[in-house]
Structures are given as C-alpha cells and as structure tokens.
Design an enzyme around this catalytic site. Sequence first.
Site, short mmCIF file in Angstrom:
data_model
loop_
_atom_site.label_atom_id
_atom_site.label_comp_id
_atom_site.label_asym_id
_atom_site.label_seq_id
_atom_site.Cartn_x
_atom_site.Cartn_y
_atom_site.Cartn_z
N HIS A 187 12.93 2.43 3.41
CA HIS A 187 14.37 2.56 3.16
C HIS A 187 14.63 3.52 2.01
O HIS A 187 13.72 3.97 1.31
CB HIS A 187 15.04 1.20 2.91
CG HIS A 187 14.80 0.58 1.57
ND1 HIS A 187 15.64 -0.37 1.05
CD2 HIS A 187 13.81 0.77 0.65
CE1 HIS A 187 15.18 -0.75 -0.12
NE2 HIS A 187 14.09 -0.08 -0.39
N CYS A 197 14.58 4.68 -6.30
CA CYS A 197 14.92 4.10 -5.00
C CYS A 197 15.76 5.05 -4.15
O CYS A 197 15.98 4.80 -2.96
CB CYS A 197 15.67 2.78 -5.18
SG CYS A 197 14.69 1.54 -6.06
N HIS A 231 11.03 5.27 0.62
CA HIS A 231 9.84 4.51 0.19
C HIS A 231 9.86 3.24 1.04
O HIS A 231 10.64 3.16 1.99
CB HIS A 231 9.87 4.25 -1.32
CG HIS A 231 10.97 3.35 -1.74
ND1 HIS A 231 12.28 3.76 -1.80
CD2 HIS A 231 10.98 2.05 -2.10
CE1 HIS A 231 13.05 2.76 -2.19
NE2 HIS A 231 12.29 1.70 -2.37
N HIS A 271 8.54 -1.23 1.78
CA HIS A 271 8.20 -2.57 1.28
C HIS A 271 7.59 -3.43 2.39
O HIS A 271 7.85 -3.22 3.57
CB HIS A 271 9.44 -3.30 0.75
CG HIS A 271 10.06 -2.67 -0.45
ND1 HIS A 271 9.46 -2.67 -1.67
CD2 HIS A 271 11.24 -2.00 -0.62
CE1 HIS A 271 10.23 -2.03 -2.54
NE2 HIS A 271 11.31 -1.62 -1.93
N ASP A 325 10.88 -4.41 11.90
CA ASP A 325 9.48 -4.22 11.53
C ASP A 325 9.00 -2.81 11.87
O ASP A 325 9.22 -2.32 12.99
CB ASP A 325 8.59 -5.25 12.25
CG ASP A 325 7.17 -5.21 11.73
OD1 ASP A 325 6.97 -4.96 10.52
OD2 ASP A 325 6.24 -5.42 12.53
N HIS A 326 8.34 -2.16 10.91
CA HIS A 326 7.82 -0.80 11.08
C HIS A 326 8.95 0.18 11.39
O HIS A 326 8.75 1.16 12.12
CB HIS A 326 6.71 -0.76 12.13
CG HIS A 326 5.40 -1.25 11.60
ND1 HIS A 326 5.17 -2.59 11.40
CD2 HIS A 326 4.27 -0.61 11.18
CE1 HIS A 326 3.94 -2.75 10.91
NE2 HIS A 326 3.38 -1.56 10.77
N GLU A 361 11.76 -8.72 -1.56
CA GLU A 361 11.51 -7.27 -1.43
C GLU A 361 10.16 -6.95 -2.07
O GLU A 361 9.39 -6.14 -1.56
CB GLU A 361 12.63 -6.49 -2.12
CG GLU A 361 12.62 -5.03 -1.77
CD GLU A 361 13.86 -4.31 -2.30
OE1 GLU A 361 14.84 -4.17 -1.56
OE2 GLU A 361 13.83 -3.89 -3.48
#
Lengths: 137, 137, 137, 137, 137, 137
Positions: free
Chosen positions: A17, A36, A42, A44, A82-83, A127
């Site tokens: 994100h 950020c 980047h 998580h 996801d991914h 996070e």
Amino acid sequence: MAHKVAVFRKEHFNAAHRLYNKGWTDAQNDAVFGLCNNPNYHGHNYELIVKLVGEPDPATGYVIDLKVLSDIVKEEVIARFDHKNLNLDTVEFAELNPTAENIVKVIHDLLRPRIDSKLELTVRLYETERNFVEYPA
Amino acid sequence: MAHKVAVFRKEHFNAAHRLYNKGWTDAQNDAVFGLCNNPNYHGHNYELIVKLVGEPDPATGYVIDLKVLSDIVKEEVIARFDHKNLNLDTVEFAELNPTAENIVKVIHDLLRPRIDSKLELTVRLYETERNFVEYPA
Amino acid sequence: MAHKVAVFRKEHFNAAHRLYNKGWTDAQNDAVFGLCNNPNYHGHNYELIVKLVGEPDPATGYVIDLKVLSDIVKEEVIARFDHKNLNLDTVEFAELNPTAENIVKVIHDLLRPRIDSKLELTVRLYETERNFVEYPA
Amino acid sequence: MAHKVAVFRKEHFNAAHRLYNKGWTDAQNDAVFGLCNNPNYHGHNYELIVKLVGEPDPATGYVIDLKVLSDIVKEEVIARFDHKNLNLDTVEFAELNPTAENIVKVIHDLLRPRIDSKLELTVRLYETERNFVEYPA
Amino acid sequence: MAHKVAVFRKEHFNAAHRLYNKGWTDAQNDAVFGLCNNPNYHGHNYELIVKLVGEPDPATGYVIDLKVLSDIVKEEVIARFDHKNLNLDTVEFAELNPTAENIVKVIHDLLRPRIDSKLELTVRLYETERNFVEYPA
Amino acid sequence: MAHKVAVFRKEHFNAAHRLYNKGWTDAQNDAVFGLCNNPNYHGHNYELIVKLVGEPDPATGYVIDLKVLSDIVKEEVIARFDHKNLNLDTVEFAELNPTAENIVKVIHDLLRPRIDSKLELTVRLYETERNFVEYPA
C-alpha cells in the site's frame, strides 16, 4: 439461562500500500505520511482477529463453527486483499487512504452482512507487531 | 458520519525495582512480597501497549499518527524509566511501591496531559509474559 | 480516591477431547464436528488468561497477589484438567460437550467462588493460537 | 541403529544487573556501557533455552526426561539467579561483568556437571526479545 | 582460554516486492510464482536476525556491542530497504528476483564488509512467521 | 558460484497421545511417565518446522517453492496426524512410544523420500512452547 461468550478467529494476508491524500501536494503528503508515502508502495503482513459475541447453541456448544467463520473471512477478506496492492487492485481503496484505521472499518463492513445479526462483530488488525487497530471501539 | 476506532502502539523499557512497604517490618514485607522484596532489587523487560480511541480524521485516515504517539511515549515514559532503578532513580516511585498496578497508573497519568482530550486513553503493561495489568479498567 | 485496575495471569494445561452430541447420530456429528468428532480423541495445549478488575490495596499496591491467583488457578483448573481426557476423566464434561465456549464458562464458574466478590472476573481460553474464546463477553 | 536427537527446554528468571569494568574510570564505563552502567542497576526478564543432543533410550523414547532437565535448571540456575541482583547477590558475578555473553557461559558451566557427559549441551539466553546469545557457538 | 559465543540482534523492515523472471512469459511467471507475481506488487513485514560468532573481549564481556551491531544493520539494511519497493527502489533487486533466498544473501553481503573479519556472520530472514530463510547454511 | 541457503516452513497439527512402554507394569510406567501415562490420553498443539538446505535455482531464486513444501508436509504429516490419537489411529505409533523424540524422527522419515535428495532435511517439533526437539541433531 442464556450467557454470552466471545469467540475469536485469527487470519492473515500480505499486501502492498501507499498512504497519501490525492487532494494534497507532494510536500503536504511527505510532511504527513513520510516514508509511508513512497509512490512505489511498501507492504505488510497483516494479522486479522475477528471477534463475535453471542450465546452458545445448547445443541453444539458453539457460538459459531470457527471453520465457518474462517471460510467467510477467507471469501470476503483474504481473497480480496491477499497478495494485492490495496491502492491499485481494490475498489475499496481506489479513493480511500488505506490506513490501518480505514482498512479495519472496510473489513468490518465487508464481514457484517455475512454474520448473523444476533452476533456482535469486532475486528482487530495488526499492521505490524507494534501498530494495530480495532473497530468498532 | 463519525465512527470510533481504537489505535494501539507497543513500546518497551527495562528497569530494576523492589516491592516493599516502608512502614512495615522486614518480616511483614517478606511475608507479603517474598522474592520481590530483595533489598538489592531485581528487574524486568516491561512491554507497554498504549490504546487511544477516537474518530479518524477524514483528511488523513488517522486517529493519530502512531509515530507521534510513539514519540510522546518515548519522551514521557521510556526516557524516564528505561534502564533505571524505579525505586532509586525516579520521583514517581520514591514513595510509591512500584507494583505493576501502580506503574501502569503512573504511566497513564504521565501520558494523559500529552494526548488530545477528545481521545480515550488506556494503558496495558506486561511485567512478564504471564503477569500484566491495564488501567483504567 | 479509588481507581480500578485490571490484572491478568496466564497459565496453561494440555488435554485430550472429542466434540460430539450424544443425542445425535454419527452422521450428524460428523457433519457438524468433522475431524473434532474423532472417537479416539485429539488434543490441545490450552492457554488460559484470568483477568480480575478491582481497586489496588493502598498498603500493598496489589489488586491481588498474582502468586495467590496463580495458586488458585492451579488448584481449581490445572490440577483438574491438565494431562486429562476432558470427556472421560472429568465430571464437568461427562455430559457437556467440551467446546472452547463450554470449557471457558466451566473454568469461570470454578474460579468465581474462590475470588473475592468485589473483583470482576473474566476468563480467556486459547484452544490454538488462531481459535480462542472469552467469558463473560 | 543409533540416531541423535536434540531436545530443548525453556525456563525463565528475572534479575537486576549493572554492566561495568571495575578497573575503569566512570567516564570509560559510561563511554562503553552507556545506560547499562546505571550504578543503581536495571533489569531483565531472562529466557533460557537448554539444548541437549543424544540418542533416545529405546525403552522410553526419551533423550532425557524433560521434567528432570527442568528440575536441574531450576536447582542450578533459577534458584541462584531469579529475583536477584546479579552483581550483588551472586558469587559468579561478584568479579565478572554480567553481560549476556558471560551469563550464558556461567549457566552452561553450572549445568555441565549435572548433565550426563554423553549428552552435548548448548545454552541460549534471551536478555530481551531482540538481544540474545548462545554458548558454545 | 578462549571460548566462542554467538550473539544475535533482531531488526525489522517493511517492503513491497514482486516475484518474477524477466526472461519468462507472463504465463510462465504465473505458473511458477502465482499470487507473488502480482504486477502491482504485494508486501511483507520482514524480520531479520543477525548472528555473529566470536570470542568475548575480556575487558568488556562483549563479542560486539549490540548497539553498534544494531546501528550497522540500520545503516546498511533498514535505511536501504525499509518502506521501499524492492524491485523499483533498490539497485540490489533491479535485476535480481527478490525471493527470501536472494534477499537474505544480499543482506549478508551488505553486512559482511562492515563486520570484523574475525567474526562469523549468519543472517536469518522471516518473510512471514511461517516462511523464513538463513544464509549461509 | 554456488552458495547454500536454508529455507524453513512452519506447519501445525493437534493430536492426542499417551506415553508408556507396553512391556512394563503400570507402576513402572507411572514412575517414568507420570501424568503423560494417563490411559485415557491427553493432547497437544504440535508446531512443526521443516528446514531444507540447498542452492537456490538461478532461474527462480528458490531453493524450493515453499508452497510445494507446504503441500508435501500437509500430505505426509498433517493428513496423517492432525486431529488423531497417535497411539490408536496411526500405524507409526501402534508399537512405538509417541514421545517428541520418536515423533520428530517419524516425521523426518516420512518426508525424506518426498524431498529431492540434493537437499538436506532437518525437522523441529514443538510439543509445547517450552518442550521441543530436532532431528537429525
């Protein structure tokens, strides 16, 4: 006599994100979001804890079969995020800044229609191990 | 429409302490505090979780920038207690027994004036993985 | 001026169990409980977190001596359930299905008479890292 | 046919300590040990993992009964260091700087005579979750 | 008499990445890398454990000051990769597929020149709690 | 130039078991195995870490696709032991005492034929957070 029990199920997903406000200048975004706001994103490992509160069914001893809850979370949340790149790959965060506060409310609102209305729903989202959120509070 | 989200930030510090009541005899203190009354002190890795509840700012998606919260905790708590002897090196525990219950309230009261009054504040403190406390309850 | 603090103590036990409803057919039990209905039992490492809420004693700084709480949990819960088959070796689950929801309420009800009535009691039980429950909710 | 298995047992203790070289000036000690040189001490929750390597006994399937190993660690290490000031309360660190590196070797050397010489012994010591050591390496 | 001790320091960073082989077709990349080949990237919280083996300095009791090791890791690894897109923002992975196996070797090779050659260096990298790697093996 | 990397995959299963030697009297078994000799069984959440060592494939950057390794572990280990009574439901422990030492070797020997012979294989098994084993050592 009825009594209420909370049940919890933990799941996880990995996503990229970027945090920024589209209406702001780059300088404003850098000042507020710092690292950020990397335009290349980047990411998580998100850990998710879904909590339901209700009365156990006397026949089963379950508030809900946690396998069923896990399947609902996989269908509504994991399959969606996801991914993925939250900003680019999802309709939910196309216009909404994917902060942990916003993500946890989106996840709650995705799950709510899938859960029996007699059950209270709370979602916690990690996070990182050191930064996490919960909704509703 | 406003909605409330809880945000959490985890920090840690290492400190020495001794549990005893200055008004009691050694025998009374040994009876109540046992090994924790070692006059030469013992110590812990304290883990601290600070929880704030409030409405996310629509412009940022943040209840609070957790980097800002982390800096406040570092200034008010970590700088004061990390690598310290709580009984000897702090004004807060010069006369107050540094039990986990007392430490967590002191930390809450140190942070409260630094946090926007619109935000609810709760502090959890782990003395060990198996013994922990939370204030207010 | 009085103020309330929550204190927590973590303990653990290992046990075998089988989930099923004695009034149902094998097919019904398989449909609802799946692998958990293995007639030869399976097992878990249960993690237990006992939470008490009350006012710290000004003389000690303790809500309760957590060593005392630990001893109560060992006497009432660990001695009763550790290294046991919950279905076969306990009176509590001779007729009650040992789901996490039922176990956590049984543990609460075993501890409640041993804890000062001025203190609120909540019990959390981890069946696995991903499945856990809390009572009362 | 013989085959070797490693078995591990985890224990913990809480202690205070101060890092410094008695032969150095205060300024030298501050320069090298910083906050860890607080003359009033600080402390840690130490986590200890004891590893033994040997052949399982065919009659029991055990390399060693881990309950026996736990008792040895409690007698030699926990009883000696738990809730102690390592510098003031122990003969081992009266003259030896209680760094994690020195503590882990002392623990190894205390346990070695109590463990069957056919078994290899390695000790890991966590001073914090982020700083840990192992001996021999 | 000299004896060797291992010391460990844990650090973390968050990053986005995409796994693919530039010389392959999209179909080949999808077949091998699946969800990890998302062209918009996904991400992880990477946990890093740096292990050094050497003889403690008799004057300090340290193999290395872990604060110094932490600073080296922050300069060489965290500053380079934290909150970055490994594929787009780094020279190291401009042409090299950022699998955990490749990242851990790159990190080792970045740290090696900064660490005293008398000390052995091993790096462990957690991509998730369930998938991790170590180099050299 | 070739270089070796270790890759790790973590999985889990829940099972019941009883420790005893069929050739011994009840008194002998009680003396050696204590609570673990409960004839009605007890149980655990077993955590399994499978480690492979080899050279990354230059085309993929993988030693092995960890999804493939996870599938192999699920087929050979999880499907066989999850939610089972190790003594009653498995051929592996029909005559072999299911100590952690014996279970970890059985798991290793089940996985070995499914893993490329160029890769070294080590298995770690956690019976509890405090008791664990590794094979080969």
